[in-house]
Design a protein around this motif. Structure first.
Motif, PDB file in Angstrom:
ATOM      1  N   PRO A  71       0.814  -1.232   0.000  1.00 28.21           N
ATOM      2  CA  PRO A  71       0.000   0.000   0.000  1.00 28.21           C
ATOM      3  C   PRO A  71       0.842   1.275   0.000  1.00 28.21           C
ATOM      4  CG  PRO A  71      -0.871  -1.586   1.560  1.00 28.21           C
ATOM      5  CD  PRO A  71       0.439  -2.133   1.103  1.00 28.21           C
ATOM      6  N   VAL A  72       1.932   1.276   0.778  1.00 27.27           N
ATOM      7  CA  VAL A  72       2.772   2.465   0.821  1.00 27.27           C
ATOM      8  C   VAL A  72       3.416   2.720  -0.538  1.00 27.27           C
ATOM      9  CG1 VAL A  72       4.747   3.553   1.957  1.00 27.27           C
ATOM     10  CG2 VAL A  72       3.183   2.115   3.275  1.00 27.27           C
ATOM     11  N   ALA A  73       3.872   1.659  -1.191  1.00 28.74           N
ATOM     12  CA  ALA A  73       4.505   1.813  -2.507  1.00 28.74           C
ATOM     13  C   ALA A  73       3.510   2.301  -3.549  1.00 28.74           C
ATOM     14  CB  ALA A  73       5.127   0.483  -2.938  1.00 28.74           C
ATOM     15  N   CYS A  74       2.283   1.799  -3.519  1.00 26.89           N
ATOM     16  CA  CYS A  74       1.270   2.261  -4.486  1.00 26.89           C
ATOM     17  C   CYS A  74       0.913   3.733  -4.262  1.00 26.89           C
ATOM     18  CB  CYS A  74       0.029   1.386  -4.373  1.00 26.89           C
ATOM     19  SG  CYS A  74       0.274  -0.324  -4.946  1.00 26.89           S
ATOM     20  N   VAL A  75       0.794   4.115  -2.987  1.00 24.82           N
ATOM     21  CA  VAL A  75       0.528   5.523  -2.690  1.00 24.82           C
ATOM     22  C   VAL A  75       1.682   6.390  -3.154  1.00 24.82           C
ATOM     23  CG1 VAL A  75       0.176   7.172  -0.829  1.00 24.82           C
ATOM     24  CG2 VAL A  75      -1.013   4.986  -0.790  1.00 24.82           C
ATOM     25  N   ALA A  76       2.927   5.887  -2.977  1.00 21.01           N
ATOM     26  CA  ALA A  76       4.088   6.655  -3.417  1.00 21.01           C
ATOM     27  C   ALA A  76       4.073   6.853  -4.930  1.00 21.01           C
ATOM     28  CB  ALA A  76       5.367   5.939  -2.992  1.00 21.01           C
ATOM     29  N   GLY A  77       3.734   5.788  -5.694  1.00 21.52           N
ATOM     30  CA  GLY A  77       3.673   5.930  -7.146  1.00 21.52           C
ATOM     31  C   GLY A  77       2.591   6.893  -7.589  1.00 21.52           C
ATOM     32  N   TYR A  78       1.387   6.810  -6.974  1.00 16.77           N
ATOM     33  CA  TYR A  78       0.297   7.726  -7.321  1.00 16.77           C
ATOM     34  C   TYR A  78       0.648   9.171  -6.982  1.00 16.77           C
ATOM     35  CZ  TYR A  78      -4.082  10.232  -6.925  1.00 16.77           C
ATOM     36  OH  TYR A  78      -5.061  11.176  -7.037  1.00 16.77           O
ATOM     37  N   THR A  79       1.217   9.389  -5.789  1.00 13.65           N
ATOM     38  CA  THR A  79       1.530  10.760  -5.362  1.00 13.65           C
ATOM     39  C   THR A  79       2.580  11.389  -6.266  1.00 13.65           C
ATOM     40  OG1 THR A  79       1.022  10.168  -3.076  1.00 13.65           O
ATOM     41  CG2 THR A  79       2.321  12.166  -3.429  1.00 13.65           C
ATOM     42  N   ALA A  80       3.619  10.618  -6.612  1.00 15.04           N
ATOM     43  CA  ALA A  80       4.664  11.163  -7.485  1.00 15.04           C
ATOM     44  C   ALA A  80       4.095  11.522  -8.856  1.00 15.04           C
ATOM     45  CB  ALA A  80       5.800  10.160  -7.608  1.00 15.04           C
ATOM     46  N   ALA A  81       3.255  10.649  -9.403  1.00 11.38           N
ATOM     47  CA  ALA A  81       2.680  10.932 -10.717  1.00 11.38           C
ATOM     48  C   ALA A  81       1.694  12.094 -10.651  1.00 11.38           C
ATOM     49  CB  ALA A  81       1.983   9.684 -11.250  1.00 11.38           C
ATOM     50  N   ARG A  82       0.930  12.184  -9.570  1.00 11.15           N
ATOM     51  CA  ARG A  82      -0.056  13.249  -9.437  1.00 11.15           C
ATOM     52  C   ARG A  82       0.608  14.611  -9.286  1.00 11.15           C
ATOM     53  NH1 ARG A  82      -2.558  16.982  -9.429  1.00 11.15           N
ATOM     54  NH2 ARG A  82      -4.535  17.517  -8.428  1.00 11.15           N
ATOM     55  N   LEU A  86       9.598  11.125 -11.933  1.00 12.72           N
ATOM     56  CA  LEU A  86       8.557  10.118 -11.782  1.00 12.72           C
ATOM     57  C   LEU A  86       9.090   8.728 -12.107  1.00 12.72           C
ATOM     58  CD1 LEU A  86       5.641   9.186 -11.406  1.00 12.72           C
ATOM     59  CD2 LEU A  86       5.230   9.773 -13.797  1.00 12.72           C
ATOM     60  N   TRP A  87       9.848   8.584 -13.185  1.00  9.34           N
ATOM     61  CA  TRP A  87      10.346   7.262 -13.568  1.00  9.34           C
ATOM     62  C   TRP A  87      11.348   6.747 -12.545  1.00  9.34           C
ATOM     63  CZ3 TRP A  87       6.584   6.437 -16.306  1.00  9.34           C
ATOM     64  CH2 TRP A  87       6.147   7.285 -17.312  1.00  9.34           C
ATOM     65  N   ILE A  88      12.147   7.634 -11.991  1.00  4.91           N
ATOM     66  CA  ILE A  88      13.085   7.202 -10.944  1.00  4.91           C
ATOM     67  C   ILE A  88      12.316   6.742  -9.711  1.00  4.91           C
ATOM     68  CG2 ILE A  88      14.900   7.996  -9.395  1.00  4.91           C
ATOM     69  CD1 ILE A  88      15.846   9.858 -11.581  1.00  4.91           C
ATOM     70  N   ALA A  89      11.306   7.532  -9.289  1.00  2.45           N
ATOM     71  CA  ALA A  89      10.524   7.149  -8.117  1.00  2.45           C
ATOM     72  C   ALA A  89       9.769   5.849  -8.354  1.00  2.45           C
ATOM     73  CB  ALA A  89       9.548   8.267  -7.769  1.00  2.45           C
ATOM     74  N   GLY A  90       9.199   5.669  -9.571  1.00  2.00           N
ATOM     75  CA  GLY A  90       8.494   4.429  -9.869  1.00  2.00           C
ATOM     76  C   GLY A  90       9.395   3.220  -9.822  1.00  2.00           C
ATOM     77  N   SER A  91      10.595   3.368 -10.346  1.00  2.00           N
ATOM     78  CA  SER A  91      11.547   2.245 -10.304  1.00  2.00           C
ATOM     79  C   SER A  91      11.944   1.920  -8.870  1.00  2.00           C
ATOM     80  CB  SER A  91      12.787   2.601 -11.130  1.00  2.00           C
ATOM     81  OG  SER A  91      12.437   2.891 -12.471  1.00  2.00           O
ATOM     82  N   VAL A  92      12.144   2.950  -8.065  1.00  2.00           N
ATOM     83  CA  VAL A  92      12.553   2.726  -6.675  1.00  2.00           C
ATOM     84  C   VAL A  92      11.462   2.005  -5.886  1.00  2.00           C
ATOM     85  CG1 VAL A  92      13.093   3.909  -4.514  1.00  2.00           C
ATOM     86  CG2 VAL A  92      14.182   4.635  -6.621  1.00  2.00           C
ATOM     87  N   VAL A  93      10.217   2.449  -5.994  1.00  2.00           N
ATOM     88  CA  VAL A  93       9.150   1.806  -5.212  1.00  2.00           C
ATOM     89  C   VAL A  93       8.853   0.402  -5.746  1.00  2.00           C
ATOM     90  CG1 VAL A  93       8.117   3.980  -4.508  1.00  2.00           C
ATOM     91  CG2 VAL A  93       7.365   2.909  -6.620  1.00  2.00           C
ATOM     92  N   THR A  94       9.053   0.175  -7.040  1.00  2.00           N
ATOM     93  CA  THR A  94       8.858  -1.173  -7.571  1.00  2.00           C
ATOM     94  C   THR A  94       9.891  -2.125  -7.001  1.00  2.00           C
ATOM     95  OG1 THR A  94       7.928  -0.275  -9.618  1.00  2.00           O
ATOM     96  CG2 THR A  94       8.711  -2.538  -9.674  1.00  2.00           C
ATOM     97  N   LEU A  95      11.148  -1.696  -6.982  1.00  2.00           N
ATOM     98  CA  LEU A  95      12.202  -2.534  -6.391  1.00  2.00           C
ATOM     99  C   LEU A  95      12.001  -2.710  -4.896  1.00  2.00           C
ATOM    100  CD1 LEU A  95      15.316  -1.120  -8.313  1.00  2.00           C
ATOM    101  CD2 LEU A  95      14.090  -3.268  -8.724  1.00  2.00           C
TER     102      LEU A  95
END
Length: 392
Positions: free
Chosen positions: A90-101, A109-118
């Motif tokens: 849940p924290v990672a999904c919120v992080a991806g949504y917040t960064a994109a929003r 955004l792509w760096i943050a998405g890669s980090v939360v995915t890993l």
């Protein structure tokens, strides 16, 4: 273009100060508090006992989720710190949504998405340990979860950008419409100024020249006096017309000494009419009351228009002009008796009384017109007095 992440409209000062991290909206703070509580409840439910790892995950996630609007990178850092807990999803999904929003489709955004995915992979791996047939999905599920949250955030970001663009276009269209309206008004003012100069000014100039010539070659003294009155009146009309044309064409305010006549100009009107042979009696207070500019001009125009109408419709009739001052009112009354002869052939515009009423109304006064018992006509205007409203 406006920042899509900014607040949609102005807020009171105290809200901007205390709720600045939530876009100045109280409902955003309430939503984040409720959302943070739900996520922390899910984190605590994932652990059967309050282990130090679970407590650490909640302590780190709570401020990150609560302050994510102001600091979009906090959920990303929290996802990395709680990577080895089973509730990192849940924290990672919120992080991806917040960064994109907040950031939109940019490099961050792509760096943050890669980090939360890993960051999701270790926790997800621990959750499926012992299930060899599911190990193939160890990278697919984190990527799909974060990818869906990022796509949702990008959609919200683009929607905000579209609304901001449409709002800017609407405001620009409104500004252009106002500009076109101002240009149309300016063109109409110049057209009116040209017509007044070409027609009215020319005719009045001819009258002034002919009256001047008549005053020089008049056969008797009385005719010369009347011709001189006509010449002075025509010259005064040309002067006033010149001021009006200047305002219409150049938008220049009138000088302090060349403004339109006010209350003190009524005496001049009376003198000119008397010199022209009008049977006129005036009762004017001495000294004249101090009134606002609007009231003075309206009173002058009422007397002027009433004298003109009396000369046209009841020539050679007796006219009486009265100015009465009470405690808080100024009454202007012009009364003419019934004319001994028929009205003159001077054509009327039909707008004299209408314009008179409009002027009196703008000066916050009242106007009454009508016949008298002896067949004459009376015009009475009542204006409020007040030195606190004196205008230039």
């Amino acid at each position: 273009m406006r920042n899509p992440g900014a607040a949609p409209g102005p807020a009171p000062t105290w809200r901007r100060r205390w709720l600045a991290w939530w876009d100045g909206r109280f409902r955003s703070l309430c939503f984040d508090l409720l959302f943070t509580a739900m996520v922390l409840q899910g984190v605590s439910a994932h652990h059967t006992a309050p282990t130090p790892l679970a407590v650490c995950a909640m302590v780190v996630s709570a401020p990150a989720l609560l302050l994510r609007r102001r600091f979009p990178w906090l959920p990303v850092a929290a996802a990395v710190l709680v990577a080895f807990t089973g509730a990192v999803g849940p924290v990672a999904c919120v992080a991806g949504y917040t960064a994109a929003r907040r950031w939109g489709p940019c490099r961050r955004l792509w760096i943050a998405g890669s980090v939360v995915t890993l960051a999701m992979i270790p926790g997800y791996y621990r959750g499926i340990a012992g299930s060899a047939d599911r190990l193939a999905y160890v990278a697919v599920v984190p990527l799909a979860a974060v990818g869906a949250s990022v796509l949702l955030g990008l959609w919200v970001f683009q929607r905000g950008a579209l609304l901001a663009s449409l709002r800017d276009r609407a405001e620009q269209a409104e500004r252009e419409r106002d500009l076109l309206a101002e240009r149309a008004v300016e063109a109409e003012r110049r057209r009116i100024a040209r017509e007044m100069h070409d027609v009215v000014a020319h005719r009045v100039s001819v009258i002034a020249l002919q009256a001047g010539g008549l005053s020089v070659s008049a056969p008797d003294e009385r005719t010369a006096e009347i011709a001189e009155v006509i010449r002075r009146t025509s010259a005064s009309a040309l002067s006033e017309l010149r001021d009006v044309l200047k305002v219409l064409r150049d938008h220049q305010p009138q000088a302090s000494g060349s403004g339109p006549p006010a209350l003190d100009g009524i005496a001049t009107l009376v003198d000119e009419a008397t010199a022209a042979g009008t049977n006129l009696r005036a009762d004017l207070p001495d000294p004249l009351p101090r009134v606002s500019g609007a009231v003075g001009r309206a009173a002058y125009r009422v007397v002027q228009e009433a004298l003109t109408n009396a000369a046209k419709h009841a020539p050679h009739a007796a006219i009486r002009v009265t100015l009465e001052v009470t405690k808080d009112q100024l009454q202007v009354t012009v009364t003419n008796r019934r004319g001994a002869v028929a009205g003159s052939a001077v054509p009327g515009s039909g707008y004299g009384l209408i314009g008179m009423r409009e002027r009196v109304t703008l000066a916050e006064g009242t106007l009454r017109t009508g016949g008298t018992d002896d067949g004459g006509y009376r015009v009475r205007a009542v204006f409020p007095l007040g030195t606190d409203k004196v205008a230039a």
